[in-house]
Design an enzyme around this catalytic site. Sequence first.
Site, PDB file in Angstrom:
ATOM      1  N   HIS A 299      25.955 -12.744   4.807  1.00 35.32           N
ATOM      2  CA  HIS A 299      26.748 -11.582   5.223  1.00 35.32           C
ATOM      3  C   HIS A 299      25.950 -10.281   5.278  1.00 35.32           C
ATOM      4  O   HIS A 299      26.470  -9.276   5.724  1.00 35.32           O
ATOM      5  CB  HIS A 299      27.935 -11.374   4.281  1.00 35.32           C
ATOM      6  CG  HIS A 299      27.547 -10.795   2.961  1.00 35.32           C
ATOM      7  ND1 HIS A 299      27.028 -11.561   1.960  1.00 35.32           N
ATOM      8  CD2 HIS A 299      27.570  -9.513   2.492  1.00 35.32           C
ATOM      9  CE1 HIS A 299      26.759 -10.788   0.917  1.00 35.32           C
ATOM     10  NE2 HIS A 299      27.070  -9.545   1.215  1.00 35.32           N
TER      11      HIS A 299
HETATM   12  C1  UD1 Z   1      30.384  -5.673   0.915  1.00 37.66           C
HETATM   13  C2  UD1 Z   1      29.277  -4.963   0.134  1.00 37.66           C
HETATM   14  C3  UD1 Z   1      28.192  -5.952  -0.263  1.00 37.66           C
HETATM   15  C4  UD1 Z   1      28.789  -7.159  -0.960  1.00 37.66           C
HETATM   16  C5  UD1 Z   1      29.849  -7.774  -0.048  1.00 37.66           C
HETATM   17  C6  UD1 Z   1      30.514  -8.997  -0.646  1.00 37.66           C
HETATM   18  C7  UD1 Z   1      28.881  -2.595   0.688  1.00 37.66           C
HETATM   19  C8  UD1 Z   1      27.998  -1.646   1.386  1.00 37.66           C
HETATM   20  N1  UD1 Z   1      28.659  -3.900   0.933  1.00 37.66           N
HETATM   21  O1  UD1 Z   1      29.851  -6.080   2.169  1.00 37.66           O
HETATM   22  O2  UD1 Z   1      27.296  -5.292  -1.151  1.00 37.66           O
HETATM   23  O3  UD1 Z   1      27.773  -8.109  -1.255  1.00 37.66           O
HETATM   24  O4  UD1 Z   1      30.861  -6.784   0.186  1.00 37.66           O
HETATM   25  O5  UD1 Z   1      31.417  -9.562   0.271  1.00 37.66           O
HETATM   26  O6  UD1 Z   1      29.741  -2.167  -0.066  1.00 37.66           O
HETATM   27  N2  UD1 Z   1      36.774  -7.643   5.955  1.00 37.66           N
HETATM   28  C9  UD1 Z   1      37.832  -8.520   6.081  1.00 37.66           C
HETATM   29  N3  UD1 Z   1      38.605  -8.765   5.006  1.00 37.66           N
HETATM   30  C10 UD1 Z   1      38.372  -8.164   3.806  1.00 37.66           C
HETATM   31  C11 UD1 Z   1      37.289  -7.292   3.698  1.00 37.66           C
HETATM   32  C12 UD1 Z   1      36.488  -7.043   4.761  1.00 37.66           C
HETATM   33  O7  UD1 Z   1      38.091  -9.059   7.152  1.00 37.66           O
HETATM   34  O8  UD1 Z   1      39.123  -8.412   2.854  1.00 37.66           O
HETATM   35  C13 UD1 Z   1      35.911  -7.330   7.093  1.00 37.66           C
HETATM   36  C14 UD1 Z   1      35.929  -5.849   7.404  1.00 37.66           C
HETATM   37  O9  UD1 Z   1      36.910  -5.556   8.325  1.00 37.66           O
HETATM   38  C15 UD1 Z   1      34.532  -5.586   7.895  1.00 37.66           C
HETATM   39  C16 UD1 Z   1      33.710  -6.679   7.284  1.00 37.66           C
HETATM   40  O10 UD1 Z   1      34.581  -7.634   6.720  1.00 37.66           O
HETATM   41  O11 UD1 Z   1      34.484  -5.712   9.284  1.00 37.66           O
HETATM   42  C17 UD1 Z   1      32.761  -6.162   6.267  1.00 37.66           C
HETATM   43  O12 UD1 Z   1      33.422  -5.575   5.155  1.00 37.66           O
HETATM   44  P1  UD1 Z   1      32.723  -4.379   4.359  1.00 37.66           P
HETATM   45  O13 UD1 Z   1      33.672  -3.866   3.334  1.00 37.66           O
HETATM   46  O14 UD1 Z   1      32.119  -3.429   5.313  1.00 37.66           O
HETATM   47  O15 UD1 Z   1      31.505  -4.965   3.568  1.00 37.66           O
HETATM   48  P2  UD1 Z   1      30.846  -6.402   3.376  1.00 37.66           P
HETATM   49  O16 UD1 Z   1      30.016  -6.747   4.549  1.00 37.66           O
HETATM   50  O17 UD1 Z   1      31.881  -7.390   2.920  1.00 37.66           O
END
Ligand code: UD1
Length: 392
Positions: free
Chosen positions: A223
């Site tokens: 990820h």
């Molecule tokens: C975040 C953390 C990372 C951690 C990871 C674990 C930061 C900068 N990054 O990355 O350190 O290792 O979490 O998963 O804080 N999304 C969903 N459902 C959810 C949550 C997110 O669909 O419940 C989607 C969001 O819409 C987004 C993507 O996942 O498009 C990424 O989510 P984001 O919160 O930006 O961070 P991660 O890539 O998960």
Amino acid sequence: MTVKEVRGAPAGAGSAAAPLVDLVAGARPNFVKLAPVVRAIRKQGRLAYRVVHTGQHYDAAMSDSFFEQLDLPAPDVHLDVGSGTQAAQTGRILERYEAHLLAGRPAATVVFGDVNSTVACALAAVKLQVPVAHVEAGLRSFDRTMPEEINRLLTDAVADLLLVTEPSGLANLEREGLPSSKVRLVGNVMIDTLRAHLPAARGSGIASRLGLNGSPYGFVTLHRPSNVDRPETLAPLLELLGELARERPLVFAVHPRTRAAARAAGLLELIRPGRPDLICVDPLPYLDALALVAGASAVITDSGGLQEETSVLGVPCLTLRRNTERPITVELGTSRLVGSEPAAIRAAFRQVLAGEWPPGRSIPLWDGAAGERIADALASWLVPAPLPCPAA
Ligand code: UD1
């Protein structure tokens, strides 16, 4: 945004007798670290607490299932921030957590790990002169292209109590000039959760449900922006996973960020469900993920938590990064940095299949009791020592 009730201490919550701490969690890895701290604070009875969920991760797979399986109390406060760009997400958390603090100040704010929720809540608290404790302080990848590295540096710079998982963290904080009086080596609280839940995980039956029926398999997660955000990196990685899966079936738990990136790059076909070799599934609940990791012959990942968990479980871990902020997982554990080049990953995978992966050794203080050490450190920091009895 609502504040329900203060929990954790027998009486006098938030008073001098039982200082109130906010325990802040926002994203999946935070929940795994929060659970043992909540348990230890309850058992210890010297602190009151509120669980604050920022909502950085918000859906059933990334959040709710963790609260259920880890016996976490429902959050007292939910900031509902959702996703966004780095700045938008961080800014929303900062603003909403500040409003929460203004409505009722705790004696301290405890933040976990390195996600955007960690730095945003630490910053909101310190600006209001609420002391901050950071669980998993001191880790450094020395790679400032990672959003998490920026979060680590900034959080440690403003924190008042730095709770460290491994010796490299002590050295990093010392080099950055942080006084040793603020620092405690407490071990790895994520491993408390692993040890507490491993027996239940072993009974989860997930491998059979995925049709593996006792045959060896590998487990994959990806990820990090550096691996998934650019199609020219993601496409060869997904193609390689398909190739490796023909040698040994792979279960790939596809993170929402990765699925979104694959969709945008027109690569969804490479992770379509229903393949017998590359078995692509949605993000898994904690017990299923732990069961699959514990039973895997190899893990291929860019997750920090999985580098740690595989090290404790003795499972070979191909870490698809050029650096790690958790060097002990390479020095003593079973993780090796293989980068993102298909040839290097392929070679490492063959090494595992040939039984040539170096075994790990045990890591000091990754023993299942870090939660208690953290609760003790928080209490001795916040609860004033009793006055000496006046002479009779
Ligand atoms: C975040 C953390 C990372 C951690 C990871 C674990 C930061 C900068 N990054 O990355 O350190 O290792 O979490 O998963 O804080 N999304 C969903 N459902 C959810 C949550 C997110 O669909 O419940 C989607 C969001 O819409 C987004 C993507 O996942 O498009 C990424 O989510 P984001 O919160 O930006 O961070 P991660 O890539 O998960």
